[in-house]
Scaffold this motif. Sequence first.
Motif, PDB file in Angstrom:
ATOM      1  N   ARG A 175       0.862  -1.374  -0.121  1.00 28.75           N
ATOM      2  CA  ARG A 175       0.060   0.204  -0.113  1.00 28.75           C
ATOM      3  C   ARG A 175       0.892   1.286  -0.166  1.00 28.75           C
ATOM      4  NH1 ARG A 175      -3.295   0.901   4.625  1.00 28.75           N
ATOM      5  NH2 ARG A 175      -1.550  -0.277   5.763  1.00 28.75           N
ATOM      6  N   GLY A 176       2.010   1.329   0.776  1.00 28.77           N
ATOM      7  CA  GLY A 176       2.952   2.329   0.561  1.00 28.77           C
ATOM      8  C   GLY A 176       3.544   2.409   1.927  1.00 28.77           C
ATOM      9  N   ALA A 177       4.014   3.590   2.300  1.00 39.27           N
ATOM     10  CA  ALA A 177       4.727   3.967   3.659  1.00 39.27           C
ATOM     11  C   ALA A 177       4.228   5.208   4.270  1.00 39.27           C
ATOM     12  CB  ALA A 177       6.135   4.077   3.493  1.00 39.27           C
ATOM     13  N   TYR A 178       4.089   5.105   5.671  1.00 43.96           N
ATOM     14  CA  TYR A 178       3.592   6.303   6.336  1.00 43.96           C
ATOM     15  C   TYR A 178       4.889   7.207   6.621  1.00 43.96           C
ATOM     16  CZ  TYR A 178      -0.809   4.222   7.291  1.00 43.96           C
ATOM     17  OH  TYR A 178      -2.014   3.725   7.415  1.00 43.96           O
ATOM     18  N   PHE A 179       4.454   8.364   6.367  1.00 44.28           N
ATOM     19  CA  PHE A 179       5.672   9.489   6.301  1.00 44.28           C
ATOM     20  C   PHE A 179       6.549   9.661   7.501  1.00 44.28           C
ATOM     21  CE2 PHE A 179       7.155  13.941   7.399  1.00 44.28           C
ATOM     22  CZ  PHE A 179       7.899  13.895   6.146  1.00 44.28           C
ATOM     23  N   PHE A 180       6.002   9.406   8.835  1.00 42.90           N
ATOM     24  CA  PHE A 180       6.660   9.431   9.931  1.00 42.90           C
ATOM     25  C   PHE A 180       7.764   8.134  10.076  1.00 42.90           C
ATOM     26  CE2 PHE A 180       3.965  12.113  13.009  1.00 42.90           C
ATOM     27  CZ  PHE A 180       3.868  13.005  12.277  1.00 42.90           C
ATOM     28  N   GLU A 181       7.303   6.913   9.529  1.00 41.78           N
ATOM     29  CA  GLU A 181       8.119   5.717   9.703  1.00 41.78           C
ATOM     30  C   GLU A 181       9.183   5.974   8.286  1.00 41.78           C
ATOM     31  OE1 GLU A 181       4.790   5.892   9.919  1.00 41.78           O
ATOM     32  OE2 GLU A 181       4.560   5.109  11.829  1.00 41.78           O
ATOM     33  N   LEU A 182       8.976   6.487   7.389  1.00 39.67           N
ATOM     34  CA  LEU A 182       9.874   6.819   6.318  1.00 39.67           C
ATOM     35  C   LEU A 182      11.182   7.714   6.931  1.00 39.67           C
ATOM     36  CD1 LEU A 182      10.179   5.927   3.477  1.00 39.67           C
ATOM     37  CD2 LEU A 182       9.161   8.129   2.649  1.00 39.67           C
ATOM     38  N   VAL A 183      10.578   8.691   7.509  1.00 37.81           N
ATOM     39  CA  VAL A 183      11.831   9.731   8.093  1.00 37.81           C
ATOM     40  C   VAL A 183      12.645   8.819   9.171  1.00 37.81           C
ATOM     41  CG1 VAL A 183      12.258  12.010   9.359  1.00 37.81           C
ATOM     42  CG2 VAL A 183      10.155  11.780   7.429  1.00 37.81           C
ATOM     43  N   GLN A 184      11.874   8.318   9.991  1.00 32.96           N
ATOM     44  CA  GLN A 184      12.837   7.532  10.953  1.00 32.96           C
ATOM     45  C   GLN A 184      13.574   6.420  10.253  1.00 32.96           C
ATOM     46  OE1 GLN A 184      10.249   5.326  13.670  1.00 32.96           O
ATOM     47  NE2 GLN A 184      12.111   4.485  14.683  1.00 32.96           N
ATOM     48  N   GLN A 185      13.085   5.815   9.388  1.00 28.30           N
ATOM     49  CA  GLN A 185      14.070   4.695   8.612  1.00 28.30           C
ATOM     50  C   GLN A 185      15.061   5.277   7.847  1.00 28.30           C
ATOM     51  OE1 GLN A 185      12.072   1.752   5.841  1.00 28.30           O
ATOM     52  NE2 GLN A 185      12.625   0.153   7.479  1.00 28.30           N
ATOM     53  N   LEU A 207       1.784   7.308   2.118  1.00 22.52           N
ATOM     54  CA  LEU A 207       2.334   7.570   0.776  1.00 22.52           C
ATOM     55  C   LEU A 207       2.295   6.573  -0.080  1.00 22.52           C
ATOM     56  CD1 LEU A 207       5.526   9.584   1.915  1.00 22.52           C
ATOM     57  CD2 LEU A 207       3.370  10.663   1.275  1.00 22.52           C
ATOM     58  N   SER A 208       1.916   6.706  -1.470  1.00 22.96           N
ATOM     59  CA  SER A 208       1.857   5.616  -2.470  1.00 22.96           C
ATOM     60  C   SER A 208       3.337   5.022  -2.492  1.00 22.96           C
ATOM     61  CB  SER A 208       1.470   6.192  -3.767  1.00 22.96           C
ATOM     62  OG  SER A 208       2.516   6.980  -4.403  1.00 22.96           O
ATOM     63  N   PRO A 209       3.502   3.927  -2.993  1.00 20.36           N
ATOM     64  CA  PRO A 209       4.606   3.138  -3.208  1.00 20.36           C
ATOM     65  C   PRO A 209       5.604   3.852  -3.934  1.00 20.36           C
ATOM     66  CG  PRO A 209       3.105   1.495  -3.507  1.00 20.36           C
ATOM     67  CD  PRO A 209       2.307   2.790  -3.278  1.00 20.36           C
ATOM     68  N   ASN A 210       5.226   4.421  -5.028  1.00 18.86           N
ATOM     69  CA  ASN A 210       6.089   5.520  -5.745  1.00 18.86           C
ATOM     70  C   ASN A 210       6.471   6.774  -5.002  1.00 18.86           C
ATOM     71  OD1 ASN A 210       7.342   6.323  -8.403  1.00 18.86           O
ATOM     72  ND2 ASN A 210       5.937   8.091  -8.111  1.00 18.86           N
ATOM     73  N   HIS A 308      11.743  22.007   0.054  1.00 14.48           N
ATOM     74  CA  HIS A 308      10.442  22.063   0.088  1.00 14.48           C
ATOM     75  C   HIS A 308      10.042  21.323  -1.180  1.00 14.48           C
ATOM     76  CE1 HIS A 308       6.422  23.804  -1.003  1.00 14.48           C
ATOM     77  NE2 HIS A 308       6.235  23.960   0.227  1.00 14.48           N
ATOM     78  N   LEU A 309       9.014  20.371  -0.847  1.00 17.57           N
ATOM     79  CA  LEU A 309       8.454  19.365  -2.018  1.00 17.57           C
ATOM     80  C   LEU A 309       6.949  19.446  -1.898  1.00 17.57           C
ATOM     81  CD1 LEU A 309       9.091  17.346  -4.294  1.00 17.57           C
ATOM     82  CD2 LEU A 309       8.942  15.512  -2.670  1.00 17.57           C
ATOM     83  N   ALA A 310       6.358  19.626  -2.974  1.00 21.24           N
ATOM     84  CA  ALA A 310       4.889  19.620  -2.908  1.00 21.24           C
ATOM     85  C   ALA A 310       4.591  18.870  -4.236  1.00 21.24           C
ATOM     86  CB  ALA A 310       4.415  21.061  -3.255  1.00 21.24           C
ATOM     87  N   PHE A 311       3.635  17.825  -4.031  1.00 23.43           N
ATOM     88  CA  PHE A 311       2.971  17.001  -5.234  1.00 23.43           C
ATOM     89  C   PHE A 311       1.559  16.533  -4.925  1.00 23.43           C
ATOM     90  CE2 PHE A 311       5.189  14.493  -1.986  1.00 23.43           C
ATOM     91  CZ  PHE A 311       4.479  13.514  -1.752  1.00 23.43           C
ATOM     92  N   PRO A 312       0.879  16.142  -5.852  1.00 19.59           N
ATOM     93  CA  PRO A 312      -0.455  16.087  -5.888  1.00 19.59           C
ATOM     94  C   PRO A 312      -0.749  14.737  -4.818  1.00 19.59           C
ATOM     95  CG  PRO A 312       0.221  16.182  -8.195  1.00 19.59           C
ATOM     96  CD  PRO A 312       1.476  16.193  -7.188  1.00 19.59           C
ATOM     97  N   LEU A 313      -1.883  14.877  -4.239  1.00 22.31           N
ATOM     98  CA  LEU A 313      -2.193  14.127  -3.031  1.00 22.31           C
ATOM     99  C   LEU A 313      -2.564  12.505  -3.711  1.00 22.31           C
ATOM    100  CD1 LEU A 313      -2.691  13.331  -0.165  1.00 22.31           C
ATOM    101  CD2 LEU A 313      -5.126  14.126  -0.574  1.00 22.31           C
ATOM    102  N   ASP A 314      -3.027  12.798  -5.059  1.00 21.24           N
ATOM    103  CA  ASP A 314      -3.525  11.339  -5.837  1.00 21.24           C
ATOM    104  C   ASP A 314      -2.171  10.542  -5.918  1.00 21.24           C
ATOM    105  OD1 ASP A 314      -3.850  12.666  -9.382  1.00 21.24           O
ATOM    106  OD2 ASP A 314      -2.350  12.769  -7.570  1.00 21.24           O
ATOM    107  N   VAL A 315      -0.982  11.002  -5.942  1.00 17.90           N
ATOM    108  CA  VAL A 315       0.450  10.351  -5.978  1.00 17.90           C
ATOM    109  C   VAL A 315       0.466   9.625  -4.560  1.00 17.90           C
ATOM    110  CG1 VAL A 315       2.733  10.552  -6.239  1.00 17.90           C
ATOM    111  CG2 VAL A 315       1.194  11.847  -7.714  1.00 17.90           C
ATOM    112  N   ALA A 316      -0.210  10.085  -3.326  1.00 17.67           N
ATOM    113  CA  ALA A 316       0.142   9.680  -2.270  1.00 17.67           C
ATOM    114  C   ALA A 316      -0.969   8.772  -1.615  1.00 17.67           C
ATOM    115  CB  ALA A 316       0.341  10.652  -1.244  1.00 17.67           C
ATOM    116  N   GLU A 317      -1.813   8.540  -2.492  1.00 18.36           N
ATOM    117  CA  GLU A 317      -3.006   7.535  -1.922  1.00 18.36           C
ATOM    118  C   GLU A 317      -3.308   6.246  -2.632  1.00 18.36           C
ATOM    119  OE1 GLU A 317      -5.743  10.216   0.794  1.00 18.36           O
ATOM    120  OE2 GLU A 317      -6.669  10.235  -1.214  1.00 18.36           O
TER     121      GLU A 317
END
Length: 317
Positions: A175-185, A207-210, A308-317
């Motif tokens: 399904r993807g990865a959660y942001f907080f866990e991604l930062v920690q890892q 966040l989506s896998p990509n 600063h990085l901004a991207f569409p939410l449909d990429v993250a779901e």
Amino acid sequence: MREFFMPALVDLGASIIIQNAQREYLFVTNLPEIWAREDFQSPSDEVVFGADVAARLATLKADMTATGQKAQLEVMVGAEQFFEFRVQTVEFAQGGLHLVTTIVDRSEERHRERLLRALLREVSHRSKNLLAIIQSIALQTARYSGSLDLFLHKFRGRLYSLSQSQDLITDSSWRGAYFFELVQQQTEKYLPENGDLVKVSGDNLLLSPNASLHLGLALHELIVNAVSHGSLLRSKMPIEVSCVRKHVDGHDTVEMVWHEPLQGALKPVDDAEQLQSHFGSTVLERVVPASVNGKAQYAISRDRIAYHLAFPLDVAE
């Protein structure tokens, strides 16, 4: 034996039909619910199963004229139910040649097979995407590496970053990865005893896998730069990382901000472009935003580094 035979058939989910050489029904039991009726006056394949299935069974049985012959066919009912008909010829001691038909519900098995095929296609698709990402990283790393040793050092680090993000994606059933866990890892390897030097806030979005792979790559570049070139370990001034879901121009977006304070870490340089390249800006400003259909800003000054990085939410779901 009927008292023992019937419970076993019901438990197995199997149906039995016995016909004589003239295709007359002699015995039928435990039919699937879709065909089960109690008002059969003169049961036959057409009466029980309908004209289409009966025609297929007639074709199958037409050539079954000798003892020991076997044949089978699969019947799909609707879009979800699958039944396997197994027909064999049996010579009874009295009565001559008979046809014994066993019906087994294969719906659950076929459902699992379709699911497995879909998963294999998904794995193949994602593997190709991952290989494309690795190829892109290799090309970009080679382009900005002055030596083989430098290339290997950077490339191994970026591959490690991808593998860490991929672990999170796999653990979440793709399904993807959660942001907080991604930062920690992405940061704990470089700050094993100073985890408190990275402060995470905002929305812990899935966040989506990509997006997970590429955002993890950006975080890797930033933390490596912070440890290697910044004043992080010397000043103990924490890095602030945030992720916020916003509604901009009628569209939902994800905004990630990395704010790293500096304290005498950078020396004055005349060539700002060289400094940016030194800090891996190609990955941060081009590769990552392009891969998530977003935009990035990467700024370095004497007292801070901001990304600063901004991207569409449909990429993250």
